[in-house]
Scaffold this motif. Structure first.
Motif, PDB file in Angstrom:
ATOM      1  N   LYS A   1      54.934  16.240  10.478  1.00 46.12           N
ATOM      2  CA  LYS A   1      53.580  15.826  10.831  1.00 46.12           C
ATOM      3  C   LYS A   1      52.582  16.703  10.089  1.00 46.12           C
ATOM      4  O   LYS A   1      52.787  17.913   9.977  1.00 46.12           O
ATOM      5  N   ALA A   2      51.525  16.090   9.614  1.00 53.13           N
ATOM      6  CA  ALA A   2      50.494  16.851   8.901  1.00 53.13           C
ATOM      7  C   ALA A   2      49.123  16.293   9.233  1.00 53.13           C
ATOM      8  O   ALA A   2      48.975  15.101   9.523  1.00 53.13           O
ATOM      9  N   VAL A   3      48.140  17.161   9.179  1.00 47.46           N
ATOM     10  CA  VAL A   3      46.752  16.759   9.428  1.00 47.46           C
ATOM     11  C   VAL A   3      45.894  17.284   8.286  1.00 47.46           C
ATOM     12  O   VAL A   3      46.044  18.438   7.853  1.00 47.46           O
ATOM     13  N   ILE A   4      45.026  16.420   7.780  1.00 35.29           N
ATOM     14  CA  ILE A   4      44.091  16.795   6.721  1.00 35.29           C
ATOM     15  C   ILE A   4      42.694  16.828   7.316  1.00 35.29           C
ATOM     16  O   ILE A   4      42.236  15.845   7.916  1.00 35.29           O
TER      17      ILE A   4
ATOM     18  N   SER B   1      38.069  26.808  13.831  1.00 36.60           N
ATOM     19  CA  SER B   1      39.428  27.347  13.897  1.00 36.60           C
ATOM     20  C   SER B   1      40.186  26.856  15.126  1.00 36.60           C
ATOM     21  O   SER B   1      41.405  26.690  15.082  1.00 36.60           O
ATOM     22  N   ASP B   2      39.476  26.597  16.245  1.00 40.51           N
ATOM     23  CA  ASP B   2      40.175  26.113  17.429  1.00 40.51           C
ATOM     24  C   ASP B   2      40.681  24.683  17.240  1.00 40.51           C
ATOM     25  O   ASP B   2      41.693  24.296  17.832  1.00 40.51           O
ATOM     26  N   GLU B   3      39.994  23.894  16.389  1.00 42.73           N
ATOM     27  CA  GLU B   3      40.483  22.552  16.069  1.00 42.73           C
ATOM     28  C   GLU B   3      41.759  22.644  15.239  1.00 42.73           C
ATOM     29  O   GLU B   3      42.708  21.885  15.464  1.00 42.73           O
ATOM     30  N   ILE B   4      41.780  23.560  14.293  1.00 45.03           N
ATOM     31  CA  ILE B   4      42.993  23.762  13.496  1.00 45.03           C
ATOM     32  C   ILE B   4      44.144  24.184  14.398  1.00 45.03           C
ATOM     33  O   ILE B   4      45.267  23.678  14.283  1.00 45.03           O
ATOM     34  N   ALA B   5      43.864  25.087  15.316  1.00 36.83           N
ATOM     35  CA  ALA B   5      44.907  25.633  16.188  1.00 36.83           C
ATOM     36  C   ALA B   5      45.554  24.555  17.048  1.00 36.83           C
ATOM     37  O   ALA B   5      46.767  24.580  17.275  1.00 36.83           O
ATOM     38  N   LYS B   6      44.773  23.581  17.521  1.00 38.86           N
ATOM     39  CA  LYS B   6      45.365  22.573  18.403  1.00 38.86           C
ATOM     40  C   LYS B   6      46.337  21.672  17.639  1.00 38.86           C
ATOM     41  O   LYS B   6      47.332  21.216  18.207  1.00 38.86           O
ATOM     42  N   PHE B   7      46.070  21.447  16.352  1.00 38.01           N
ATOM     43  CA  PHE B   7      47.007  20.654  15.559  1.00 38.01           C
ATOM     44  C   PHE B   7      48.245  21.477  15.189  1.00 38.01           C
ATOM     45  O   PHE B   7      49.360  20.948  15.164  1.00 38.01           O
ATOM     46  N   GLU B   8      48.054  22.753  14.900  1.00 38.50           N
ATOM     47  CA  GLU B   8      49.209  23.611  14.636  1.00 38.50           C
ATOM     48  C   GLU B   8      50.095  23.701  15.873  1.00 38.50           C
ATOM     49  O   GLU B   8      51.325  23.706  15.770  1.00 38.50           O
ATOM     50  N   HIS B   9      49.469  23.746  17.043  1.00 40.81           N
ATOM     51  CA  HIS B   9      50.227  23.799  18.298  1.00 40.81           C
ATOM     52  C   HIS B   9      51.045  22.524  18.491  1.00 40.81           C
ATOM     53  O   HIS B   9      52.112  22.558  19.128  1.00 40.81           O
ATOM     54  N   ALA B  10      50.557  21.415  17.941  1.00 36.89           N
ATOM     55  CA  ALA B  10      51.282  20.142  18.029  1.00 36.89           C
ATOM     56  C   ALA B  10      52.361  20.018  16.955  1.00 36.89           C
ATOM     57  O   ALA B  10      53.014  18.978  16.843  1.00 36.89           O
ATOM     58  N   GLY B  11      52.552  21.087  16.174  1.00 33.98           N
ATOM     59  CA  GLY B  11      53.613  21.112  15.180  1.00 33.98           C
ATOM     60  C   GLY B  11      53.231  20.531  13.837  1.00 33.98           C
ATOM     61  O   GLY B  11      54.105  20.130  13.062  1.00 33.98           O
ATOM     62  N   CYS B  12      51.926  20.511  13.553  1.00 31.58           N
ATOM     63  CA  CYS B  12      51.445  19.889  12.321  1.00 31.58           C
ATOM     64  C   CYS B  12      51.212  20.899  11.205  1.00 31.58           C
ATOM     65  O   CYS B  12      50.714  22.008  11.447  1.00 31.58           O
ATOM     66  N   ILE B  13      51.547  20.505   9.995  1.00 25.24           N
ATOM     67  CA  ILE B  13      51.057  21.177   8.799  1.00 25.24           C
ATOM     68  C   ILE B  13      49.572  20.850   8.698  1.00 25.24           C
ATOM     69  O   ILE B  13      49.160  19.710   8.933  1.00 25.24           O
ATOM     70  N   VAL B  14      48.753  21.810   8.353  1.00 33.77           N
ATOM     71  CA  VAL B  14      47.315  21.564   8.229  1.00 33.77           C
ATOM     72  C   VAL B  14      46.869  21.816   6.795  1.00 33.77           C
ATOM     73  O   VAL B  14      47.113  22.890   6.238  1.00 33.77           O
ATOM     74  N   GLU B  15      46.255  20.811   6.202  1.00 37.66           N
ATOM     75  CA  GLU B  15      45.653  20.929   4.877  1.00 37.66           C
ATOM     76  C   GLU B  15      44.137  20.786   5.017  1.00 37.66           C
ATOM     77  O   GLU B  15      43.656  19.898   5.734  1.00 37.66           O
ATOM     78  N   LEU B  16      43.394  21.653   4.332  1.00 37.27           N
ATOM     79  CA  LEU B  16      41.932  21.619   4.372  1.00 37.27           C
ATOM     80  C   LEU B  16      41.386  21.164   3.030  1.00 37.27           C
ATOM     81  O   LEU B  16      41.889  21.566   1.983  1.00 37.27           O
TER      82      LEU B  16
ATOM     83  N   ALA C   1      41.422  13.466   9.330  1.00 34.06           N
ATOM     84  CA  ALA C   1      40.283  13.488  10.248  1.00 34.06           C
ATOM     85  C   ALA C   1      40.557  12.594  11.447  1.00 34.06           C
ATOM     86  O   ALA C   1      39.796  11.660  11.726  1.00 34.06           O
ATOM     87  N   PRO C   2      41.651  12.841  12.167  1.00 34.98           N
ATOM     88  CA  PRO C   2      42.078  11.903  13.205  1.00 34.98           C
ATOM     89  C   PRO C   2      41.154  11.897  14.416  1.00 34.98           C
ATOM     90  O   PRO C   2      40.531  12.897  14.758  1.00 34.98           O
ATOM     91  N   GLY C   3      41.105  10.738  15.059  1.00 34.44           N
ATOM     92  CA  GLY C   3      40.315  10.609  16.270  1.00 34.44           C
ATOM     93  C   GLY C   3      38.858  10.301  15.990  1.00 34.44           C
ATOM     94  O   GLY C   3      38.465   9.993  14.865  1.00 34.44           O
ATOM     95  N   LEU C   4      38.061  10.372  17.026  1.00 32.10           N
ATOM     96  CA  LEU C   4      36.643  10.021  16.939  1.00 32.10           C
ATOM     97  C   LEU C   4      35.779  11.265  17.043  1.00 32.10           C
ATOM     98  O   LEU C   4      35.943  12.070  17.969  1.00 32.10           O
TER      99      LEU C   4
END
Length: 263
Positions: free
Chosen positions: A208-211, A218-233, A127-130
């Motif tokens: 890099k990964a984001v949980i 979905s647009d929040e997920i996409a921006k992290f995928e664009h940054a090269g991150c694995i995304v876990e929900l 849950a990165p950022g504010l």
């Protein structure tokens, strides 16, 4: 086991819980908590979950938080916290460190990874950022001077949080945090959040990964995928995942580390 690391020659000490030290001892996962939190209280339910990988886990209380020291003249902005952690890592016989950072702690984790480009394994941001609530609270804190916040603002904020928050577990570490640390980190977190930190994340040449909560857009997920991150929900959780669903968070962390281990 609670351990300590002296950060200067005045005896100021960073404290951390060191768990599963016999497993992958030289490649630990460092837990960096968010603002007003403490890893020593946030993450024991996560690393104790059945689904957790049981890799060596270092639950760090940043300076000004939890069991770590709280000098009134300390520096608590995110750059300083990352530099202290970098010095700690370099003092240990680690071959590699995996890094986890939650919320505003993600900025510290990201800066730590930049300090250790050849030593960082997977960087996991939770849950990165504010979020909007966080930005509003930190803006209210920094709308006054540091002296005003220390003298009256902190106690007023704590009373307000006690009357409106339903998360007593979070209020525990918040209530014992240094008001100097809360103020300075709040100011730097707002600055960090306003910067192009996603570009810095994208530029890192490492795993890099984001949980995120599974209710995320979905647009929040996409921006992290664009940054090269694995995304876990993670289901059944909001921003404070370690409290909302520690088992789900443990499983997400383990999947990321197992993926890298098998690569």
């Amino acid at each position: 086991m609670m351990k300590s690391f002296a950060i200067d020659d005045r005896g100021n000490v960073l404290r951390y819980v060191d768990l599963y030290s016999g497993s992958r001892a030289r490649e630990p996962l460092l837990f960096v908590h968010g603002l007003g939190c403490a890893s020593s209280s946030d993450y024991p339910p996560v690393v104790g979950a059945d689904s957790y990988l049981k890799t060596r886990s270092i639950l760090i209380d940043l300076m000004g938080a939890g069991f770590s020291d709280k000098p009134e003249d300390g520096e608590y902005h995110s750059d300083s916290q990352a530099n202290i952690l970098s010095t700690f890592v370099k003092s240990e016989p680690f071959t590699r460190v995996n890094i986890f950072g939650h919320s505003a702690g993600a900025f510290v984790a990201l800066k730590l990874a930049k300090c250790l480009p050849d030593q960082t394994g997977p960087l996991i941001l939770c849950a990165p950022g504010l979020n909007d609530y966080g930005k509003a609270m930190l803006s209210a804190i920094t709308s006054m001077s540091e002296a005003q916040f220390v003298s009256t603002g902190f106690s007023r904020l704590l009373e307000q949080l006690k009357s409106t928050s339903d998360n007593e577990a979070w209020l525990g570490p918040f209530s014992v945090a240094s008001p100097y640390a809360i103020y300075q980190w709040a100011k730097s977190a707002l600055d960090d959040n306003a910067q192009n930190w996603l570009e810095d994340l994208a530029a890192l040449n490492l795993t890099k990964a984001v949980i995120l909560p599974d209710t995320i857009a979905s647009d929040e997920i996409a921006k992290f995928e664009h940054a090269g991150c694995i995304v876990e929900l993670v289901a059944n959780t909001e921003h404070m995942m370690a409290y909302d669903n520690p088992d789900g968070l443990a499983l997400a962390i383990s999947r990321i580390l197992n993926l890298k281990k098998g690569a």
